[in-house]
Design a protein around this motif. Sequence first.
Motif, short mmCIF file in Angstrom:
data_model
loop_
_atom_site.label_atom_id
_atom_site.label_comp_id
_atom_site.label_asym_id
_atom_site.label_seq_id
_atom_site.Cartn_x
_atom_site.Cartn_y
_atom_site.Cartn_z
N PHE A 219 -42.99 84.40 84.20
CA PHE A 219 -43.33 84.24 82.78
C PHE A 219 -42.40 83.85 81.89
CE2 PHE A 219 -44.01 88.81 84.76
CZ PHE A 219 -45.40 88.50 85.05
N ALA A 220 -40.98 83.42 82.02
CA ALA A 220 -40.14 82.56 81.24
C ALA A 220 -40.56 81.13 81.28
CB ALA A 220 -38.78 82.99 81.38
N PHE A 221 -40.87 80.59 82.43
CA PHE A 221 -41.21 79.41 82.53
C PHE A 221 -42.05 78.74 81.54
CE2 PHE A 221 -42.65 75.39 84.87
CZ PHE A 221 -41.30 74.83 85.15
N GLY A 222 -41.68 77.59 80.97
CA GLY A 222 -42.17 77.01 79.95
C GLY A 222 -42.36 77.46 78.55
N GLN A 223 -41.62 78.65 78.25
CA GLN A 223 -41.60 79.40 76.94
C GLN A 223 -40.76 78.44 76.04
OE1 GLN A 223 -43.14 82.15 75.94
NE2 GLN A 223 -44.49 81.89 77.83
N PRO A 224 -41.22 78.49 74.72
CA PRO A 224 -40.39 77.73 73.73
C PRO A 224 -38.79 78.20 73.41
CG PRO A 224 -42.47 78.03 72.69
CD PRO A 224 -42.45 78.83 74.16
N ILE A 225 -38.12 77.33 73.33
CA ILE A 225 -36.45 77.76 73.18
C ILE A 225 -36.15 76.82 71.95
CG2 ILE A 225 -34.15 77.24 74.10
CD1 ILE A 225 -36.09 79.40 75.73
N LEU A 226 -35.53 78.04 71.12
CA LEU A 226 -35.49 77.43 69.60
C LEU A 226 -33.94 77.67 69.03
CD1 LEU A 226 -38.13 80.18 68.29
CD2 LEU A 226 -38.29 77.76 69.15
N ALA A 227 -33.60 76.76 68.25
CA ALA A 227 -32.04 76.69 67.80
C ALA A 227 -31.92 78.13 67.06
CB ALA A 227 -32.02 75.71 66.75
N SER A 228 -30.59 78.68 67.43
CA SER A 228 -30.47 79.85 67.19
C SER A 228 -29.62 79.80 65.58
CB SER A 228 -29.09 80.54 68.25
OG SER A 228 -30.00 81.27 69.10
N ALA A 229 -29.04 78.62 65.37
CA ALA A 229 -28.48 78.40 63.88
C ALA A 229 -28.43 76.94 63.70
CB ALA A 229 -27.13 78.89 64.04
N ALA A 230 -28.43 76.62 62.38
CA ALA A 230 -28.37 75.27 61.73
C ALA A 230 -27.40 74.44 62.52
CB ALA A 230 -28.31 75.21 60.31
N GLY A 231 -27.42 73.06 62.60
CA GLY A 231 -26.33 72.40 63.11
C GLY A 231 -26.84 71.08 63.70
N LYS A 232 -25.93 70.30 64.33
CA LYS A 232 -26.36 68.84 64.62
C LYS A 232 -26.27 69.10 66.33
CE LYS A 232 -24.63 64.04 64.35
NZ LYS A 232 -23.51 63.10 63.55
N VAL A 233 -27.34 68.11 66.83
CA VAL A 233 -27.40 67.95 68.19
C VAL A 233 -26.52 66.92 68.78
CG1 VAL A 233 -29.03 67.49 70.17
CG2 VAL A 233 -29.96 68.73 68.21
N VAL A 234 -25.54 67.35 69.68
CA VAL A 234 -24.45 66.44 70.26
C VAL A 234 -24.61 66.09 71.69
CG1 VAL A 234 -22.87 67.13 68.63
CG2 VAL A 234 -23.01 68.49 70.68
N ARG A 235 -25.50 66.86 72.42
CA ARG A 235 -25.84 66.61 73.74
C ARG A 235 -26.86 66.93 74.33
NH1 ARG A 235 -20.80 67.84 77.98
NH2 ARG A 235 -20.18 66.13 76.53
N ILE A 236 -27.72 66.13 74.94
CA ILE A 236 -28.77 66.77 75.71
C ILE A 236 -28.93 65.85 77.07
CG2 ILE A 236 -30.21 66.80 73.71
CD1 ILE A 236 -31.80 64.31 74.51
N VAL A 237 -29.53 66.62 77.87
CA VAL A 237 -30.07 66.24 79.30
C VAL A 237 -31.39 66.71 79.40
CG1 VAL A 237 -29.52 66.29 81.78
CG2 VAL A 237 -27.45 66.21 80.33
#
Length: 342
Positions: A219-237
């Motif tokens: 059920f969780a697969f593909g569900q949207p994940i949201l930012a929990s607080a304001a900030g700046k993205v510093v890393r993604i993979v």
Amino acid sequence: MNKIINKRNLVMFSLVGALTVGSLVASASDAPAKTEVVSSSSVSKVEAVNYSQSSTSSFKPDQLLRLLQQEKYERIYGQIGAEYKKVYSFKDFKKEAILYNKNATSYTRVSHVPLNNTNYYAWTDPKGEKTIQAQFDSKNKIEVIVFNKMKKYPQTDALRTQTTFQLPFQGEWFVTWGGSNELINYHYGAEQQRYAYDLIMVKNGFSYKGDPAKNESYFAFGQPILASAAGKVVRIVNDIHDNKPVGTENKEQIAGNHVIIDHGNGEFSYYAHLQKGSISVKVGDEVNVGDRLGKCGNSGNSSEAHLHFEVANSAELFTTKSLRVHWKDVDDYEQGTVIKAP
């Protein structure tokens, strides 16, 4: 989700069908603490057969403590699964059971999580020093039983983030691991992820419907994940394959696909095990609370689709220190909690 205790470290489960587990700490440090029941000795086939026949009737989970008090060690061991017996001899089991029963007049149950036809239980003695963890399958076979000493970190437990965080998703989710002790949060013993959460979606006692080997069944697969607080993205993979079939784990890229956000004050939020190719932000982006980051997946050291969320004091996965989250509306989200986000 994943099972709570497995034969890799005897503190978390990894077989398909039980509690969700995902770790950002590699190899031996996956475990929250080194348990005292692990043995390199193995049970011979003859010994395993003898003990499996030591009782003609199985007992229920709520009878375990009474049998321990009555020193019915052979009967208990007879109900332990074959996989666990390969690394846990009767001699080891009896030795630890006697040690942890000594001077323990009673135990109090602190957690019971029924999920995917398994039942996880955790108990502690009145002093909160000695603990017992066990997982039973649908036929009450003991898949794992662990005796341990409670680890406590009161100084870091008392501290909270300066940033106030909101939930990183919408809808109804379930906390499989979360809280400030290792009975309800297997991350707790590892400084890098002490206050992390593993979160799944559950319907009618199951985290999936259909073929449990397929990611799309969860059920969780593909569900949207949201930012929990304001900030700046510093890393993604964003390019790591989701584990197929479910139950396999990628120990080379522990966090899988993930996003890390810098909130200032030395506080960084982690969103790990995301779906391959789903991340919609890039390094340098400024995000607000509620902005979409990607989709829940099953990448990295993950045994089924779930979100590993935590806040730490740096963006370095293996050297950071986990921080206890200051949530907007509650003190904490502990194991077994059903969360209804807006």
